[in-house]
Design a protein around this motif. Structure first.
Motif, PDB file in Angstrom:
ATOM      1  N   SER A   1     -45.912 -37.266  -5.036  1.00 46.76           N
ATOM      2  CA  SER A   1     -45.500 -38.550  -4.467  1.00 46.76           C
ATOM      3  C   SER A   1     -44.004 -38.713  -4.670  1.00 46.76           C
ATOM      4  N   SER A   2     -43.298 -39.126  -3.638  1.00 49.81           N
ATOM      5  CA  SER A   2     -41.917 -39.553  -3.827  1.00 49.81           C
ATOM      6  C   SER A   2     -41.539 -40.539  -2.739  1.00 49.81           C
ATOM      7  N   TYR A   3     -41.039 -41.675  -3.172  1.00 50.26           N
ATOM      8  CA  TYR A   3     -40.542 -42.715  -2.281  1.00 50.26           C
ATOM      9  C   TYR A   3     -39.019 -42.789  -2.360  1.00 50.26           C
ATOM     10  N   ALA A   4     -38.390 -41.710  -2.789  1.00 50.45           N
ATOM     11  CA  ALA A   4     -36.942 -41.700  -2.974  1.00 50.45           C
ATOM     12  C   ALA A   4     -36.227 -42.007  -1.661  1.00 50.45           C
ATOM     13  N   GLN A   5     -35.087 -42.669  -1.785  1.00 46.08           N
ATOM     14  CA  GLN A   5     -34.303 -43.066  -0.622  1.00 46.08           C
ATOM     15  C   GLN A   5     -32.850 -42.633  -0.801  1.00 46.08           C
ATOM     16  N   GLY A   6     -32.197 -42.374   0.327  1.00 44.94           N
ATOM     17  CA  GLY A   6     -30.758 -42.149   0.356  1.00 44.94           C
ATOM     18  C   GLY A   6     -30.282 -41.050  -0.564  1.00 44.94           C
ATOM     19  N   GLY A   7     -29.322 -41.389  -1.420  1.00 44.72           N
ATOM     20  CA  GLY A   7     -28.697 -40.411  -2.292  1.00 44.72           C
ATOM     21  C   GLY A   7     -29.606 -39.845  -3.359  1.00 44.72           C
ATOM     22  N   ASN A   8     -30.783 -40.432  -3.556  1.00 40.69           N
ATOM     23  CA  ASN A   8     -31.728 -39.902  -4.545  1.00 40.69           C
ATOM     24  C   ASN A   8     -32.548 -38.731  -3.998  1.00 40.69           C
ATOM     25  N   VAL A   9     -32.569 -38.560  -2.683  1.00 44.44           N
ATOM     26  CA  VAL A   9     -33.431 -37.541  -2.084  1.00 44.44           C
ATOM     27  C   VAL A   9     -33.039 -36.121  -2.487  1.00 44.44           C
ATOM     28  N   PRO A  10     -31.761 -35.734  -2.482  1.00 41.96           N
ATOM     29  CA  PRO A  10     -31.431 -34.341  -2.813  1.00 41.96           C
ATOM     30  C   PRO A  10     -31.917 -33.893  -4.190  1.00 41.96           C
ATOM     31  N   THR A  11     -31.805 -34.759  -5.200  1.00 47.41           N
ATOM     32  CA  THR A  11     -32.288 -34.398  -6.532  1.00 47.41           C
ATOM     33  C   THR A  11     -33.791 -34.179  -6.538  1.00 47.41           C
ATOM     34  N   VAL A  12     -34.512 -35.057  -5.847  1.00 49.14           N
ATOM     35  CA  VAL A  12     -35.966 -34.914  -5.777  1.00 49.14           C
ATOM     36  C   VAL A  12     -36.344 -33.630  -5.054  1.00 49.14           C
ATOM     37  N   LEU A  13     -35.662 -33.319  -3.964  1.00 44.34           N
ATOM     38  CA  LEU A  13     -35.938 -32.077  -3.239  1.00 44.34           C
ATOM     39  C   LEU A  13     -35.703 -30.853  -4.121  1.00 44.34           C
ATOM     40  N   ALA A  14     -34.621 -30.864  -4.887  1.00 43.49           N
ATOM     41  CA  ALA A  14     -34.349 -29.740  -5.778  1.00 43.49           C
ATOM     42  C   ALA A  14     -35.459 -29.576  -6.810  1.00 43.49           C
ATOM     43  N   ASN A  15     -35.957 -30.703  -7.347  1.00 40.93           N
ATOM     44  CA  ASN A  15     -37.052 -30.635  -8.311  1.00 40.93           C
ATOM     45  C   ASN A  15     -38.337 -30.161  -7.662  1.00 40.93           C
ATOM     46  N   MET A  16     -38.594 -30.603  -6.432  1.00 41.65           N
ATOM     47  CA  MET A  16     -39.779 -30.122  -5.711  1.00 41.65           C
ATOM     48  C   MET A  16     -39.729 -28.606  -5.548  1.00 41.65           C
ATOM     49  N   GLN A  17     -38.574 -28.089  -5.196  1.00 39.90           N
ATOM     50  CA  GLN A  17     -38.433 -26.643  -5.033  1.00 39.90           C
ATOM     51  C   GLN A  17     -38.652 -25.918  -6.358  1.00 39.90           C
ATOM     52  N   THR A  18     -38.146 -26.498  -7.446  1.00 38.51           N
ATOM     53  CA  THR A  18     -38.365 -25.915  -8.768  1.00 38.51           C
ATOM     54  C   THR A  18     -39.848 -25.896  -9.115  1.00 38.51           C
ATOM     55  N   ILE A  19     -40.546 -26.993  -8.813  1.00 41.06           N
ATOM     56  CA  ILE A  19     -41.989 -27.061  -9.092  1.00 41.06           C
ATOM     57  C   ILE A  19     -42.732 -25.998  -8.291  1.00 41.06           C
ATOM     58  N   GLN A  20     -42.365 -25.827  -7.036  1.00 43.01           N
ATOM     59  CA  GLN A  20     -43.035 -24.830  -6.207  1.00 43.01           C
ATOM     60  C   GLN A  20     -42.812 -23.419  -6.752  1.00 43.01           C
ATOM     61  N   SER A  21     -41.582 -23.097  -7.093  1.00 41.62           N
ATOM     62  CA  SER A  21     -41.290 -21.738  -7.563  1.00 41.62           C
ATOM     63  C   SER A  21     -41.846 -21.484  -8.961  1.00 41.62           C
ATOM     64  N   SER A  22     -41.885 -22.510  -9.800  1.00 42.91           N
ATOM     65  CA  SER A  22     -42.320 -22.328 -11.179  1.00 42.91           C
ATOM     66  C   SER A  22     -43.806 -22.040 -11.302  1.00 42.91           C
ATOM     67  N   TYR A  23     -44.614 -22.622 -10.415  1.00 43.90           N
ATOM     68  CA  TYR A  23     -46.070 -22.508 -10.557  1.00 43.90           C
ATOM     69  C   TYR A  23     -46.716 -21.638  -9.483  1.00 43.90           C
ATOM     70  N   GLY A  24     -45.927 -21.156  -8.533  1.00 43.34           N
ATOM     71  CA  GLY A  24     -46.466 -20.263  -7.524  1.00 43.34           C
ATOM     72  C   GLY A  24     -47.432 -20.920  -6.567  1.00 43.34           C
ATOM     73  N   LYS A  25     -47.350 -22.243  -6.448  1.00 47.19           N
ATOM     74  CA  LYS A  25     -48.198 -22.997  -5.522  1.00 47.19           C
ATOM     75  C   LYS A  25     -47.294 -23.746  -4.548  1.00 47.19           C
ATOM     76  N   PRO A  26     -47.604 -23.740  -3.250  1.00 52.28           N
ATOM     77  CA  PRO A  26     -46.796 -24.522  -2.314  1.00 52.28           C
ATOM     78  C   PRO A  26     -46.937 -26.010  -2.609  1.00 52.28           C
ATOM     79  N   ILE A  27     -45.887 -26.761  -2.354  1.00 49.24           N
ATOM     80  CA  ILE A  27     -45.952 -28.207  -2.578  1.00 49.24           C
ATOM     81  C   ILE A  27     -46.181 -28.924  -1.246  1.00 49.24           C
TER      82      ILE A  27
END
Length: 346
Positions: free
Chosen positions: A252-278
């Motif tokens: 879940s993410s309701y991030a807006q505006g300038g907060n989105v890039p950080t959330v996207l980077a974390n999503m990518q980290t979560i995907q790569s760390s656990y080997g599961k697509p997000i």
């Protein structure tokens, strides 16, 4: 609803022997069943949670398209490129229009309607009688006094029965989500993250029963607030390290505006760390800031697609604030037209 309602199915009992399923390594990497085609695997999912739809309609609400013409909601959503809906379900809900309903039979009927409209369906189990979320994880009242072993058996029976009700209505979900924003666990205190073996045991029971009924349907776990990477990792580590299985990580993410890039980077980290697509299973924003919500939605879709994530769902875009008192919506209460927020899907 115009669909006819079949007679309530006979209570279904789970089998004592779990069925095994075989999937290729490539299918597992994508969190897809063995029958998924390359075209299906490559398609980025644009979706919306519309669980309030029947209760809105029952109270006289309707939806116009962007030109001001009244249409069926599914028709309008499809014009925005939305191909999937997310539907929540509760165990023994009240009749409250905004905080109740969503029993498995009501959910199955709406899933059938969505299927008939050409939509894929995500079925989301909250494992409660009403909302469970990142801050609240209450068990169904009927389970509250159970021991862990009794609750695990109840989980087996409930998910097996529920999936068979969905199947009875002729729907094979594209995805099943076990739990809702389970950062702190499920059915607390029994399945709290502070009792990780029990938490994983309960969720694994749900995973196993979903796969028994729908062996080729990927199963998601669902964690909130990817801006707090440690919270997400804490749950996923505890679940994985105690034998938990899942195919896709729902976020879940309701991030807006300038907060989105950080959330996207974390999503990518979560995907790569656990080997599961997000998959972003919840998104939304203030109804009074539609262009901000539109631009942030576009940023999420572009970013998630860019690192190989599977899709984005807007949470209850059709839910008028006058019905539910929530600020997150993408329809104007006065004109009944979609706001500019929906253009983020185009």
């Amino acid at each position: 609803m115009t669909d006819s309602v079949p007679t309530r199915p006979v209570q279904l009992r789970r089998r004592s022997l779990l069925l095994g399923t075989a999937t290729s390594a490539g299918a597992l990497a994508l969190g897809l069943g063995a029958t998924a085609s390359p075209a299906q695997a490559a398609a980025f999912v644009k979706g919306a949670d519309v669980s309030w739809l029947p209760q809105l309609e029952a109270r006289g609400f309707y939806w116009n398209n962007s030109a001001g013409v009244r249409q069926d909601l599914f028709t309008i959503l499809k014009a925005y490129g939305i191909t999937a809906v997310s539907l929540r379900t509760w165990v023994n809900p009240s009749s409250d229009p905004a905080n109740g309903h969503c029993s498995i039979e009501e959910t199955a009927q709406l899933a059938q309607r969505a299927k008939n409209a050409g939509m894929q369906v995500l079925i989301g189990f909250h494992f409660g009688d009403t909302w469970n979320s990142v801050g609240v994880q209450n068990p169904p009242a009927a389970w509250a006094g159970m021991s862990y072993s009794q609750m695990r058996q109840a989980m087996y029976d409930y998910v097996y029965h529920s999936c068979n009700v969905i199947k009875y209505y002729g729907v094979t979900p594209a995805w099943v989500k076990i739990g809702n924003e389970t950062n702190s666990g499920i059915c607390k205190p029994t399945g709290s993250i502070s009792r990780p073996a029990q938490m994983a045991g309960l969720l694994s029971a749900a995973y196993e029963m979903s796969k028994q009924v729908f062996p080729n349907t990927p199963v998601l776990v669902h964690v909130a607030q990817p801006q707090n990477l440690a919270s997400v990792q804490n749950f996923l580590n505890a679940y994985r390290d105690n034998g938990g299985k899942w195919d896709i990580t729902g976020l879940s993410s309701y991030a807006q505006g300038g907060n989105v890039p950080t959330v996207l980077a974390n999503m990518q980290t979560i995907q790569s760390s656990y080997g599961k697509p997000i998959m972003q299973v919840e998104y939304g924003g203030p109804v009074g800031k539609p262009t901000q919500v539109r631009d942030s939605l576009r940023a999420f879709i572009t970013g998630i697609k860019g690192f190989g994530g599977l899709g984005t769902f807007f949470w209850e875009p059709e839910g008028y604030p006058s019905f539910n008192n929530y600020n997150s919506s993408a329809w104007d209460d006065s004109t009944r037209r979609p706001t500019a927020a929906m253009d983020g899907f185009l």
